[in-house]
Motif scaffolding. Structure first.
Motif, PDB file in Angstrom:
ATOM      1  N   ALA A   1      24.072  -9.480  28.654  1.00  0.00           N
ATOM      2  CA  ALA A   1      24.809  -8.420  27.980  1.00  0.00           C
ATOM      3  C   ALA A   1      26.164  -8.293  28.664  1.00  0.00           C
ATOM      4  O   ALA A   1      26.458  -9.034  29.595  1.00  0.00           O
ATOM      5  CB  ALA A   1      24.044  -7.112  28.071  1.00  0.00           C
ATOM      6  N   GLY A   2      26.946  -7.365  28.221  1.00  0.00           N
ATOM      7  CA  GLY A   2      28.237  -7.128  28.868  1.00  0.00           C
ATOM      8  C   GLY A   2      29.387  -7.333  27.909  1.00  0.00           C
ATOM      9  O   GLY A   2      29.248  -7.993  26.886  1.00  0.00           O
TER      10      GLY A   2
ATOM     11  N   ALA B   1      22.638  -1.232  33.765  1.00  0.00           N
ATOM     12  CA  ALA B   1      22.227  -2.635  33.864  1.00  0.00           C
ATOM     13  C   ALA B   1      22.068  -3.229  32.473  1.00  0.00           C
ATOM     14  O   ALA B   1      22.464  -4.373  32.223  1.00  0.00           O
ATOM     15  CB  ALA B   1      20.928  -2.746  34.649  1.00  0.00           C
ATOM     16  N   ASP B   2      21.539  -2.431  31.557  1.00  0.00           N
ATOM     17  CA  ASP B   2      21.351  -2.885  30.180  1.00  0.00           C
ATOM     18  C   ASP B   2      22.689  -3.182  29.510  1.00  0.00           C
ATOM     19  O   ASP B   2      22.785  -4.039  28.644  1.00  0.00           O
ATOM     20  CB  ASP B   2      20.581  -1.811  29.398  1.00  0.00           C
ATOM     21  CG  ASP B   2      20.349  -2.210  27.956  1.00  0.00           C
ATOM     22  OD1 ASP B   2      19.872  -3.339  27.735  1.00  0.00           O
ATOM     23  OD2 ASP B   2      20.645  -1.401  27.060  1.00  0.00           O
ATOM     24  N   ALA B   3      23.742  -2.452  29.932  1.00  0.00           N
ATOM     25  CA  ALA B   3      25.074  -2.672  29.382  1.00  0.00           C
ATOM     26  C   ALA B   3      25.741  -3.893  30.012  1.00  0.00           C
ATOM     27  O   ALA B   3      26.871  -4.225  29.679  1.00  0.00           O
ATOM     28  CB  ALA B   3      25.948  -1.436  29.590  1.00  0.00           C
ATOM     29  N   GLY B   4      25.069  -4.542  30.930  1.00  0.00           N
ATOM     30  CA  GLY B   4      25.623  -5.747  31.561  1.00  0.00           C
ATOM     31  C   GLY B   4      26.697  -5.448  32.577  1.00  0.00           C
ATOM     32  O   GLY B   4      27.512  -6.302  32.894  1.00  0.00           O
ATOM     33  N   ILE B   5      26.697  -4.234  33.106  1.00  0.00           N
ATOM     34  CA  ILE B   5      27.718  -3.870  34.088  1.00  0.00           C
ATOM     35  C   ILE B   5      27.275  -4.353  35.472  1.00  0.00           C
ATOM     36  O   ILE B   5      26.146  -4.092  35.881  1.00  0.00           O
ATOM     37  CB  ILE B   5      27.968  -2.347  34.054  1.00  0.00           C
ATOM     38  CG1 ILE B   5      28.659  -2.019  32.727  1.00  0.00           C
ATOM     39  CG2 ILE B   5      28.805  -1.888  35.241  1.00  0.00           C
ATOM     40  CD1 ILE B   5      28.739  -0.569  32.413  1.00  0.00           C
ATOM     41  N   PRO B   6      28.145  -5.084  36.189  1.00  0.00           N
ATOM     42  CA  PRO B   6      27.763  -5.593  37.502  1.00  0.00           C
ATOM     43  C   PRO B   6      27.593  -4.459  38.501  1.00  0.00           C
ATOM     44  O   PRO B   6      28.474  -3.608  38.628  1.00  0.00           O
ATOM     45  CB  PRO B   6      28.941  -6.474  37.918  1.00  0.00           C
ATOM     46  CG  PRO B   6      29.799  -6.609  36.716  1.00  0.00           C
ATOM     47  CD  PRO B   6      29.511  -5.460  35.829  1.00  0.00           C
TER      48      PRO B   6
ATOM     49  N   SER C   1      24.014  -9.344  40.518  1.00  0.00           N
ATOM     50  CA  SER C   1      24.765  -8.124  40.235  1.00  0.00           C
ATOM     51  C   SER C   1      24.663  -7.748  38.767  1.00  0.00           C
ATOM     52  O   SER C   1      25.124  -6.695  38.365  1.00  0.00           O
ATOM     53  CB  SER C   1      26.234  -8.290  40.629  1.00  0.00           C
ATOM     54  OG  SER C   1      26.880  -9.163  39.752  1.00  0.00           O
ATOM     55  N   GLN C   2      24.074  -8.618  37.973  1.00  0.00           N
ATOM     56  CA  GLN C   2      24.004  -8.342  36.543  1.00  0.00           C
ATOM     57  C   GLN C   2      22.623  -8.687  36.004  1.00  0.00           C
ATOM     58  O   GLN C   2      21.914  -9.512  36.582  1.00  0.00           O
ATOM     59  CB  GLN C   2      25.033  -9.197  35.802  1.00  0.00           C
ATOM     60  CG  GLN C   2      26.305  -8.469  35.477  1.00  0.00           C
ATOM     61  CD  GLN C   2      27.285  -9.391  34.811  1.00  0.00           C
ATOM     62  OE1 GLN C   2      27.661 -10.417  35.346  1.00  0.00           O
ATOM     63  NE2 GLN C   2      27.704  -9.025  33.622  1.00  0.00           N
ATOM     64  N   LEU C   3      22.317  -8.074  34.877  1.00  0.00           N
ATOM     65  CA  LEU C   3      21.098  -8.436  34.170  1.00  0.00           C
ATOM     66  C   LEU C   3      21.335  -9.783  33.500  1.00  0.00           C
ATOM     67  O   LEU C   3      22.292  -9.933  32.743  1.00  0.00           O
ATOM     68  CB  LEU C   3      20.794  -7.371  33.112  1.00  0.00           C
ATOM     69  CG  LEU C   3      19.608  -7.599  32.193  1.00  0.00           C
ATOM     70  CD1 LEU C   3      18.314  -7.536  32.959  1.00  0.00           C
ATOM     71  CD2 LEU C   3      19.602  -6.588  31.079  1.00  0.00           C
TER      72      LEU C   3
ATOM     73  N   VAL D   1      17.465  -8.739  37.556  1.00  0.00           N
ATOM     74  CA  VAL D   1      18.170  -7.476  37.345  1.00  0.00           C
ATOM     75  C   VAL D   1      19.037  -7.217  38.570  1.00  0.00           C
ATOM     76  O   VAL D   1      18.823  -7.812  39.626  1.00  0.00           O
ATOM     77  CB  VAL D   1      17.181  -6.310  37.109  1.00  0.00           C
ATOM     78  CG1 VAL D   1      16.266  -6.593  35.941  1.00  0.00           C
ATOM     79  CG2 VAL D   1      16.350  -6.034  38.339  1.00  0.00           C
ATOM     80  N   PRO D   2      20.038  -6.327  38.441  1.00  0.00           N
ATOM     81  CA  PRO D   2      20.905  -6.073  39.588  1.00  0.00           C
ATOM     82  C   PRO D   2      20.102  -5.723  40.836  1.00  0.00           C
ATOM     83  O   PRO D   2      19.169  -4.928  40.764  1.00  0.00           O
ATOM     84  CB  PRO D   2      21.751  -4.887  39.137  1.00  0.00           C
ATOM     85  CG  PRO D   2      21.789  -4.998  37.666  1.00  0.00           C
ATOM     86  CD  PRO D   2      20.459  -5.586  37.260  1.00  0.00           C
TER      87      PRO D   2
ATOM     88  N   LEU E   1      13.655  -3.186  32.400  1.00  0.00           N
ATOM     89  CA  LEU E   1      14.754  -4.079  32.036  1.00  0.00           C
ATOM     90  C   LEU E   1      14.229  -5.457  31.652  1.00  0.00           C
ATOM     91  O   LEU E   1      14.677  -6.054  30.674  1.00  0.00           O
ATOM     92  CB  LEU E   1      15.725  -4.211  33.210  1.00  0.00           C
ATOM     93  CG  LEU E   1      16.693  -3.054  33.381  1.00  0.00           C
ATOM     94  CD1 LEU E   1      17.386  -3.138  34.711  1.00  0.00           C
ATOM     95  CD2 LEU E   1      17.706  -3.032  32.245  1.00  0.00           C
ATOM     96  N   LYS E   2      13.268  -5.950  32.427  1.00  0.00           N
ATOM     97  CA  LYS E   2      12.746  -7.287  32.150  1.00  0.00           C
ATOM     98  C   LYS E   2      11.947  -7.300  30.861  1.00  0.00           C
ATOM     99  O   LYS E   2      11.934  -8.287  30.150  1.00  0.00           O
ATOM    100  CB  LYS E   2      11.899  -7.769  33.330  1.00  0.00           C
ATOM    101  CG  LYS E   2      12.776  -8.123  34.515  1.00  0.00           C
ATOM    102  CD  LYS E   2      12.018  -8.646  35.695  1.00  0.00           C
ATOM    103  CE  LYS E   2      13.013  -8.984  36.800  1.00  0.00           C
ATOM    104  NZ  LYS E   2      12.371  -9.230  38.084  1.00  0.00           N
TER     105      LYS E   2
ATOM    106  N   ILE F   1      14.390 -14.061  34.496  1.00  0.00           N
ATOM    107  CA  ILE F   1      15.276 -12.924  34.249  1.00  0.00           C
ATOM    108  C   ILE F   1      15.412 -12.116  35.531  1.00  0.00           C
ATOM    109  O   ILE F   1      14.414 -11.788  36.171  1.00  0.00           O
ATOM    110  CB  ILE F   1      14.745 -12.050  33.106  1.00  0.00           C
ATOM    111  CG1 ILE F   1      14.819 -12.847  31.792  1.00  0.00           C
ATOM    112  CG2 ILE F   1      15.541 -10.769  32.975  1.00  0.00           C
ATOM    113  CD1 ILE F   1      14.175 -12.170  30.635  1.00  0.00           C
TER     114      ILE F   1
END
Lengths: 340, 263
Positions: free
Chosen positions: A131-132, B149-154, A113-115, A86-87, B234-235, A84
């Motif tokens: 997610a997203g 980041a949790d929202a999946g935004i780059p 750039s993304q989780l 993270v950005p 986050l992880k 996993i």
């Protein structure tokens, strides 16, 4: 992927057939890839149908035996372990190219750039997002909801940041100017295809094409669009499994909306099954687990009358080990029912 | 903020602060990602006496439409303090201070989000301060970047932020309420950890250039620690990653189920 994007902007509207083929190919690869990633490193290529054998083997003989089993190509494929990121995380490998969910910074290195889950395929390093929001892409089949009606178009909500106008010329009907409301009303659900998405993210959708239509009856459920590949399964295995057991008509939109039509109990079962898939998307060997879950649940619905197909499936998998699992499974599902 | 006279001994004979910390010691921080079900992304942070909740929606269609930018997404942050977050009841609603903080946080976060990937949309961030004990803007931006980041935004990176300052002539890291109220100066900063770019910096009070540089160094090294906590949070949301065989997974489930039943 970059190549395809370039093509899109260069050629504009033409050769859409070709593009769709490519897109389909790409998506298929993507899906396959995701599975590889999921099983990679742990299952060692065990997703190719012999999963159960491998697992039993591992239990009896230990890990080393399994290693020998792997074909060379599979070693290459499964080297990526589920990691996993993270950005901002550094994704190693300067010889690799930046794929989806990544960016190349001024220092020439690639960062996430993304989780999501790190994944390396061919020359690209990707991050498969966890997610997203759904971003429409040309060629996607999506389920939309009519949210506004104009004299010559409808505005369709496709669960994306952008609403999609559906023009009357893109429907199978001949609609008089200002007569749109007679064909599609507010709140109607439609099965449409994304034809094109331009740089400013203006979405073009069409309802004329094989299978595209207004959805009448049935239920719509919504899941996260990142779980759609799991609900469909490898080569459609998961969705056909649900269809087989529940006898429902189903359609999974790329935007995470799923349409189910059938007998009420069976719709309920199908939606519970999908909910289970969404919650357990990370579980290894989910298709097999779902097979058992569904066969048990179907028995409850239909009493002792089990269809031939289901019986066949059961006898195939008959072994002591499995029977035990069946019991556990039924315990669990029974509990679930009580909760709901 | 700066320099109200007080009887409180902010630094004692041993060089320790009112809450017993050393000058370069931070308060305990706890971050949790994905705490809200309805928001696209969320995070909750407890930072000493601060309790801050951040929620992210979007990218979604920007309203009103004239706000839409055809080239990029707009980042709209709303920082709000609950009326019960401070000792004396705060009058609810936006005031000069919270509008300012909303603006600086929006701009800081916009600098790391790949806004050009989502033209004509807005990314909405809501920071709710439930309990305040100095340094809420830093806690807010720290939580907000986890929520994004949790929202999946780059985005390029997460943004950790921390405030330090000068109290009774001593340079201290991560000030609490008393130190903030009766101190000489405070300096909140937010950085992009990898490049050490500063995306948020404000200052209140008076500092010499030497003091300023020292505080900056203190802040940056503290930010790096906070950054690790952000990544961990986050992880943690997606782990432990189940790697068991299906049988093992089912057994695990059964156990969990039994526990539930027993309760």
């Amino acid at each position: 992927m970059n190549e395809i994007d370039e093509k899109k902007t260069d050629k504009g509207g033409n050769s859409s057939g070709e593009r769709q083929d490519e897109r389909r190919e790409e998506r298929r690869e993507y899906r396959r890839d995701e599975r590889k990633d999921r099983y990679g490193g742990h299952m060692r290529g065990g997703y190719k149908g012999e999963r159960r054998e491998r697992v039993e083997k591992r239990e009896s003989e230990g890990r080393d035996e399994i290693r020998i089993d792997i074909k060379d190509e599979e070693i290459a494929d499964t080297e990526t372990v589920r990691e996993i990121v993270v950005p901002g995380d550094l994704l190693d490998g300067e010889e690799l190219r930046a794929g989806v969910g990544t960016y190349k910074d001024d220092d020439g290195k690639i960062y996430a750039s993304q989780l999501g889950i790190k994944n390396t395929r061919a020359n690209y390093v990707n991050v498969i997002p966890l997610a997203g929001r759904y971003m429409p892409r040309a060629g996607d089949s999506v389920i939309g909801k009519v949210v506004d009606i104009g004299p010559s178009n409808w505005l369709i909500d496709i669960n994306a940041p952008y609403p999609a106008p559906l023009h009357v010329s893109e429907t199978p009907w001949k609609v008089e100017f200002g007569d749109t409301g007679r064909y599609l009303g507010l709140g109607d659900m439609v099965l449409i295809r994304v034809v094109n998405v331009d740089e400013t993210k203006h979405v073009q959708v069409s309802m004329s094409g094989p299978g595209l239509r207004k959805l009448v009856g049935g239920h719509i459920i919504e899941i996260s669009h990142s779980k759609v590949p799991r609900v469909i399964g490898k080569g459609g295995s998961m969705i056909s499994l649900i269809k087989k057991y529940t006898k429902c008509r189903m359609f999974v939109g790329q935007n995470g909306r799923i349409w189910i039509d059938g007998e009420p109990e069976e719709i309920y079962l199908a939606s519970r099954a999908i909910e289970k898939i969404e919650n357990e998307a990370h579980v290894i060997g989910l298709t097999d687990a779902m097979d058992k879950y569904l066969s048990e649940e179907v028995k409850k619905i239909r009493g002792k009358v089990v269809t031939e197909e289901v019986e066949e499936k059961e006898s195939e998998e008959d072994s002591e080990n499995l029977v035990e699992e069946h019991e556990e499974e039924s315990d669990e599902s029974g509990r679930e029912e009580r909760e709901e | 903020m700066g320099g109200t006279p007080t009887d409180i001994k902010l630094i004692d004979e041993n060089g320790l602060r009112v809450d017993g910390r050393r000058p370069d010691e931070m308060r305990p921080i706890k971050i949790e990602a994905g705490v809200l079900k309805r928001a696209d992304g969320s995070a909750y942070i407890e930072w000493g006496g601060n309790k801050v909740l951040a929620a992210v929606y979007g990218p979604r269609e920007a309203h009103p439409r004239h706000l839409q930018n055809p080239a990029k997404a707009i980042v709209q942050c709303k920082y709000n303090m609950a009326s019960f977050s401070v000792g004396e009841r705060k009058k609810p609603g936006p005031d000069r201070r919270s509008i300012e903080i909303s603006k600086v946080i929006s701009e800081a976060l916009e600098s790391v989000i790949f806004v050009e990937q989502f033209p004509r949309t807005s990314i909405d961030i809501f920071i709710e301060v439930i309990q305040a004990n100095a340094g809420t803007r830093c806690a807010g931006i720290t939580a907000a970047s986890v929520a994004l980041a949790d929202a999946g935004i780059p985005m390029r990176d997460l943004i950790p932020a921390v405030a330090s300052g000068k109290v009774a002539g001593t340079l201290v890291l991560d000030m609490n309420k008393e130190e903030d109220n009766y101190g000489n100066a405070d300096l909140p900063i937010g950085i992009i950890p990898r490049t050490r770019e500063i995306v948020l910096m404000q200052m209140d009070g008076n500092l010499t250039i030497d003091e300023f540089n020292k505080l900056l160094d203190m802040n940056i090294s503290a930010c790096m620690k906070i950054y690790e906590l952000q990544k961990e949070a986050l992880k943690k949301k997606y782990s432990p990653v189940p790697v068991e065989t299906p049988t093992a997974v089912l057994e695990e489930k059964k156990k969990v189920g039994e526990e539930k039943d027993n309760q």
